[in-house]
Write a protein that holds these residues in place. Structure first.
Motif, PDB file in Angstrom:
ATOM      1  N   HIS A  37       0.835  -1.206   0.000  1.00 18.58           N
ATOM      2  CA  HIS A  37       0.000   0.000   0.000  1.00 18.58           C
ATOM      3  C   HIS A  37       0.870   1.257   0.000  1.00 18.58           C
ATOM      4  CE1 HIS A  37      -3.730  -2.158   0.428  1.00 18.58           C
ATOM      5  NE2 HIS A  37      -3.316  -2.750   1.541  1.00 18.58           N
ATOM      6  N   TRP A  38       1.943   1.248   0.787  1.00 16.28           N
ATOM      7  CA  TRP A  38       2.853   2.395   0.838  1.00 16.28           C
ATOM      8  C   TRP A  38       3.476   2.626  -0.534  1.00 16.28           C
ATOM      9  CZ3 TRP A  38       8.067   2.596  -0.208  1.00 16.28           C
ATOM     10  CH2 TRP A  38       8.688   3.811   0.066  1.00 16.28           C
ATOM     11  N   ALA A  39       3.900   1.542  -1.191  1.00 14.57           N
ATOM     12  CA  ALA A  39       4.506   1.667  -2.519  1.00 14.57           C
ATOM     13  C   ALA A  39       3.512   2.267  -3.512  1.00 14.57           C
ATOM     14  CB  ALA A  39       5.009   0.304  -2.998  1.00 14.57           C
ATOM     15  N   ASP A  40       2.273   1.812  -3.466  1.00 13.13           N
ATOM     16  CA  ASP A  40       1.243   2.387  -4.343  1.00 13.13           C
ATOM     17  C   ASP A  40       1.068   3.879  -4.070  1.00 13.13           C
ATOM     18  OD1 ASP A  40       0.755  -0.086  -5.490  1.00 13.13           O
ATOM     19  OD2 ASP A  40      -1.077  -0.464  -4.327  1.00 13.13           O
ATOM     20  N   ALA A  41       1.006   4.230  -2.785  1.00 16.32           N
ATOM     21  CA  ALA A  41       0.743   5.622  -2.401  1.00 16.32           C
ATOM     22  C   ALA A  41       1.899   6.557  -2.738  1.00 16.32           C
ATOM     23  CB  ALA A  41       0.444   5.700  -0.900  1.00 16.32           C
ATOM     24  N   THR A  42       3.111   6.019  -2.803  1.00 11.55           N
ATOM     25  CA  THR A  42       4.289   6.864  -3.034  1.00 11.55           C
ATOM     26  C   THR A  42       4.901   6.676  -4.415  1.00 11.55           C
ATOM     27  OG1 THR A  42       5.782   5.212  -2.063  1.00 11.55           O
ATOM     28  CG2 THR A  42       4.859   6.907  -0.573  1.00 11.55           C
ATOM     29  N   GLY A  43       4.290   5.825  -5.237  1.00  9.86           N
ATOM     30  CA  GLY A  43       4.799   5.620  -6.588  1.00  9.86           C
ATOM     31  C   GLY A  43       6.036   4.741  -6.663  1.00  9.86           C
ATOM     32  N   GLN A  44       6.287   3.953  -5.621  1.00  8.85           N
ATOM     33  CA  GLN A  44       7.430   3.039  -5.628  1.00  8.85           C
ATOM     34  C   GLN A  44       7.018   1.703  -6.242  1.00  8.85           C
ATOM     35  OE1 GLN A  44      10.509   4.116  -4.552  1.00  8.85           O
ATOM     36  NE2 GLN A  44       9.445   6.072  -4.308  1.00  8.85           N
TER      37      GLN A  44
END
Length: 72
Positions: A37-44
């Motif tokens: 989820h963090w990767a999705d939210a930050t474009g990673q």
């Protein structure tokens, strides 16, 4: 200080035990899902990071070979 694989495992255990009140395996699962989820939210790119982590893991095993994989 050069980290050993045992140091790495201990460091991870500290993170997992602090992640929530669940058991370590559930915390690991939740941490990985939250990281997605963090990767999705930050474009990673989570899957690229996971691939790199796998390469690091193999390199670290080559530095400190083990005779068997221990499964609890």
């Amino acid at each position: 200080m050069k980290l050993t694989n045992q140091n790495r495992a201990t460091r991870c255990e500290r993170v997992l035990s602090a992640y929530s009140d669940d058991d370590a395996f559930t915390n690991l699962t939740d941490l990985l899902a939250d990281a997605m989820h963090w990767a999705d939210a930050t474009g990673q790119d989570f899957h690229y990071a996971l691939c790199l982590a796998g390469k690091h893991y193999l390199a670290e095993l080559n530095d400190e070979p083990t005779h068997e994989r221990r499964i609890p």
